[in-house]
Design a protein around this motif. Structure first.
Motif, short mmCIF file in Angstrom:
data_model
loop_
_atom_site.label_atom_id
_atom_site.label_comp_id
_atom_site.label_asym_id
_atom_site.label_seq_id
_atom_site.Cartn_x
_atom_site.Cartn_y
_atom_site.Cartn_z
N TYR A 75 0.85 -1.09 -0.09
CA TYR A 75 -0.12 0.02 0.12
C TYR A 75 0.82 1.24 0.09
N GLN A 76 0.25 2.35 -0.42
CA GLN A 76 0.87 3.76 -0.24
C GLN A 76 -0.27 4.61 0.05
N LEU A 77 0.39 5.81 0.31
CA LEU A 77 -0.52 6.81 0.53
C LEU A 77 -0.78 7.62 -0.62
N GLY A 78 -2.00 8.02 -0.90
CA GLY A 78 -2.59 8.68 -2.08
C GLY A 78 -3.70 9.61 -1.96
N THR A 79 -4.20 9.94 -2.84
CA THR A 79 -5.46 10.85 -2.84
C THR A 79 -6.77 10.01 -3.64
N ALA A 80 -7.47 9.82 -2.72
CA ALA A 80 -8.72 9.08 -3.32
C ALA A 80 -9.58 10.27 -3.86
N ASN A 81 -9.61 10.54 -5.25
CA ASN A 81 -10.26 11.59 -5.81
C ASN A 81 -11.80 11.35 -6.07
N ARG A 82 -12.20 10.47 -6.14
CA ARG A 82 -13.72 9.77 -6.21
C ARG A 82 -13.65 8.69 -5.63
N SER A 83 -14.74 8.29 -4.93
CA SER A 83 -15.18 6.86 -4.65
C SER A 83 -16.63 6.84 -4.60
N ASP A 84 -17.45 6.44 -5.62
CA ASP A 84 -18.80 6.45 -5.61
C ASP A 84 -19.46 5.32 -5.69
N LEU A 85 -20.66 5.41 -5.17
CA LEU A 85 -21.72 4.21 -5.09
C LEU A 85 -23.01 4.63 -5.74
N TYR A 86 -23.61 3.91 -6.50
CA TYR A 86 -24.82 4.27 -7.10
C TYR A 86 -25.71 3.02 -6.74
N SER A 87 -27.14 3.40 -6.64
CA SER A 87 -27.91 1.98 -6.63
C SER A 87 -29.36 2.67 -6.87
N PHE A 88 -30.12 1.58 -7.52
CA PHE A 88 -31.29 1.96 -7.71
C PHE A 88 -32.47 0.83 -7.47
N LYS A 89 -33.41 0.81 -6.70
CA LYS A 89 -34.05 -0.13 -6.29
C LYS A 89 -35.55 0.15 -6.51
N LYS A 90 -36.40 -0.86 -6.94
CA LYS A 90 -37.99 -0.87 -7.04
C LYS A 90 -38.54 -1.83 -6.37
N VAL A 91 -39.56 -1.39 -5.51
CA VAL A 91 -40.37 -2.74 -5.05
C VAL A 91 -41.99 -2.36 -5.35
N SER A 92 -42.30 -3.40 -5.58
CA SER A 92 -43.86 -3.31 -5.91
C SER A 92 -44.76 -4.62 -5.55
N GLY A 93 -45.94 -4.36 -5.29
CA GLY A 93 -46.82 -5.72 -4.92
C GLY A 93 -48.08 -5.22 -4.38
N THR A 94 -48.81 -6.24 -3.97
CA THR A 94 -50.25 -6.05 -3.31
C THR A 94 -50.06 -6.74 -1.84
N GLY A 95 -51.29 -6.47 -1.41
CA GLY A 95 -51.40 -6.92 0.24
C GLY A 95 -53.02 -6.78 0.26
N ALA A 96 -53.02 -7.31 1.58
CA ALA A 96 -54.69 -7.32 2.13
C ALA A 96 -54.44 -7.42 3.62
N ASN A 97 -55.48 -6.73 4.14
CA ASN A 97 -55.68 -6.69 5.66
C ASN A 97 -57.12 -6.63 5.98
N PHE A 98 -57.67 -6.99 7.12
CA PHE A 98 -58.97 -7.08 7.77
C PHE A 98 -58.96 -6.02 8.80
N LYS A 99 -60.31 -5.53 8.97
CA LYS A 99 -60.50 -4.23 9.85
C LYS A 99 -61.91 -4.49 10.55
N VAL A 100 -61.98 -4.25 11.73
CA VAL A 100 -63.19 -4.54 12.58
C VAL A 100 -63.42 -3.35 13.78
N GLY A 101 -64.51 -2.87 13.80
CA GLY A 101 -64.59 -1.73 14.82
C GLY A 101 -66.05 -1.43 15.37
#
Length: 566
Positions: free
Chosen positions: A296-322
């Motif tokens: 290893y050596q000492l240097g300058t990390a000019n850019r250290s980039d992380l990109y991400s994209f996430k998509k979540v989709s779907g359906t669900g069901a619930n029950f209510k009483v009152g």
């Protein structure tokens, strides 16, 4: 070192080991104050009131309060102001969106003496949540790097399991969703872009890579020769963009018994769509970067980039009483229970990195799409309310609601519990307490004024909220090896700790004949803390905290409802 023989790594398909995390479960389970203009202007305090299209999604017994039929639709404008604050600066992003908040129909049939017994049925559409925010800004202070964290979780992995190409340039594929012993895909991503590197040793003129890795941040101190080594320094920045919605379609039936007891049951069908784009970048001086042919050596990390994209989709069901009970005309009491929404969801995500440092090295890597199916059970909800009528012209209502966020459940596509994640849900999150207060005053038989207040306590446990502090669990940084690590998943290692939420609202209503028109203004304020990655024990046993920023979400909503009762 073999990696340095390649001047720059090509953008080749890769992938990531993803499951969902407690942080994802929390993000996808949240709801907010939305509904008709009358409902919103009174802070949503309708558990004991009923007779509003929004109550089909709150207390189903509210449908039993109807003495006739109702049809209506609600439109809204969201004006968002998302502010990021950090040491030395701040940034604000503004966005305005149009919504359809609510639409529905209720039909009622009366029978018996004096029409005191009724049966009502109805359906409604409610927007439960609008994902709509952008946060961007700087992060400080830095006392470690994301690369050090990834190096730590990669320790013990043979480098041969990470390479995208062998020494002859042959394409390899190190990504495997089905092998439990396969490396974490973040390890593969960072290794092939040059952002983490293995320790090496020389033997008989050959250089070999070990299964121990180093990131770019050095903590300083004194080396083996007694020389003082200055620590790394640097800055980071990030951008998070989210959009999407949670919509619910409620089908209810209920009724009145002697105009004293009101009951209701309902089924909710939900539709979820969520997208998140994420960027995180670091610039590091006195970075520990690879040397050629090894070491290893000492240097300058000019850019250290992380990109991400996430998509979540779907359906669900619930029950209510009152139920709602009206012992006298001036007083009502209501209670309701919602089961969890049982979601079946699909997630699709991708990530890539780019990196360069001085002297003269650059690397990049990109993953292919990763598709993952899972199930989510949102919290149980319990609510109770009281309401009083004053002088025939005024209404005051008060609600309490408990959401059991600590009992959320993540499951794989086969329905098997994700035990580790579910244990962490209980460690990170607790139930929230919601207080809703509403008031209405009828100025004339046609014109009404309204006001409301809504408070939701934080779902974050103290240990989760304080995990990324400089003295986590009361132990100073640099001596802490037992404080909480936060479990995340996929290509976004960040997590956000939400704080209390408050809303104030005002509104007015006008009715003539069967027609009614309501308007409301709602102002919502919430703060949160963004943490770039989980705190962790670094190579020198230092408790390394992540750079963080304060997030402030201020949202104004202007809502209008038009309807007809008959």
């Amino acid at each position: 070192m073999k990696k340095l023989i390649i001047p720059a790594l090509a953008l080749l398909p890769a992938a990531m080991a993803t499951a969902q995390s407690p942080v994802d479960a929390m993000a996808l389970s949240q709801t907010e104050l939305r509904g008709t203009a009358r409902f919103m202007s009174m802070g949503g305090a309708f558990t004991a009131l009923g007779a509003d299209l929004s109550t089909l999604g709150q207390n189903p017994a509210g449908i039993g309060v109807y003495r006739g039929s109702d049809v209506g639709i609600t439109f809204g404008i969201d004006i968002n102001s998302n502010k990021t604050g950090w040491d030395g600066g701040n940034n604000t992003q503004n966005k305005t969106l149009f919504n359809v908040n609510n639409a529905g129909y209720v039909g009622t049939m009366a029978f018996g003496d004096n029409d005191q017994n009724t049966v009502s049925w109805g359906f409604s559409y409610n927007r439960l949540m609008r994902f709509n925010r952008t946060y961007t800004g700087g992060l400080s202070p830095m006392n470690s790097s994301l690369t050090n964290y990834i190096a730590g979780i990669t320790n013990g992995v043979d480098p041969s399991l990470l390479w995208k190409t062998d020494s002859d340039g042959k394409q390899l594929y190190p990504y495997d969703n089905w092998d439990a012993d396969a490396p974490d895909w973040m390890s593969i991503l960072f290794y092939n872009s040059g952002m983490i590197n293995p320790e090496t040793f020389e033997e008989n003129g050959h250089i070999y890579e070990t299964d121990q890795y180093r990131g770019m941040w050095q903590h300083g101190g004194v080396d083996g020769l007694g020389n003082r080594v200055n620590p790394s320094s640097g800055s980071a920045n990030f951008t998070v963009q989210e959009k999407g919605h949670v919509d619910e379609y409620d089908i209810n039936v209920g009724g009145s018994v002697m105009n004293i007891l009101y009951w209701g049951i309902g089924v909710g069908i939900t539709d979820l769509d969520f997208e998140q784009s994420y960027y995180y970048g670091e610039q590091i001086d006195r970075a520990l970067v690879p040397a050629s042919p090894a070491g290893y050596q000492l240097g300058t990390a000019n850019r250290s980039d992380l990109y991400s994209f996430k998509k979540v989709s779907g359906t669900g069901a619930n029950f209510k009483v009152g139920v709602i009970v009206k012992p006298v005309n001036e007083f009502r009491v209501g209670v309701a229970v919602h089961t969890p929404t049982y979601y079946s969801l699909s997630s699709s995500s991708i990530g890539d990195t780019s990196f360069n440092f001085s002297p003269n090295f650059s690397g990049s890597e990109q993953t292919p799409w990763d598709d993952y199916n899972f199930k989510l059970n949102t919290p149980w909800k319990f609510m109770a309310g009281v309401a009083g009528v004053i002088g025939g012209r005024g209404i005051i209502s008060l609600d309490y609601q408990y959401d059991a966020y600590g009992d959320m459940k993540l499951k794989n596509a086969n329905g098997d519990d994700m035990i580790g994640n579910n244990n962490n849900i209980g460690k990170y999150y607790k139930g929230t307490n919601t207080i809703r207060v509403g008031a209405e005053f009828r100025v004339t038989p046609q014109f009404s004024l309204r006001a409301g207040y809504n408070y939701v306590s934080t779902s974050s446990k103290t240990e989760f909220e304080n995990a990324n502090s400089q003295s986590a669990n009361g132990v100073p940084a640099g001596q802490n090896t037992t404080a909480m690590n936060i479990s995340t998943a996929g290509f976004n290692p960040s997590y956000t700790v939400g704080h209390d939420t408050q809303s104030v609202s005002f509104g007015l209503g006008y009715k003539t004949g069967g027609f009614y028109f309501d308007m409301a203004y709602v102002y919502k304020h919430q703060t949160a803390t963004f943490n770039a990655f989980t705190p962790f024990v670094d190579y020198d046993l230092a408790w390394a905290t992540a750079p963080s920023a304060k997030l402030t979400d201020n949202r104004s909503q202007i809502v209008a409802t038009i309807g007809y009762r008959f």
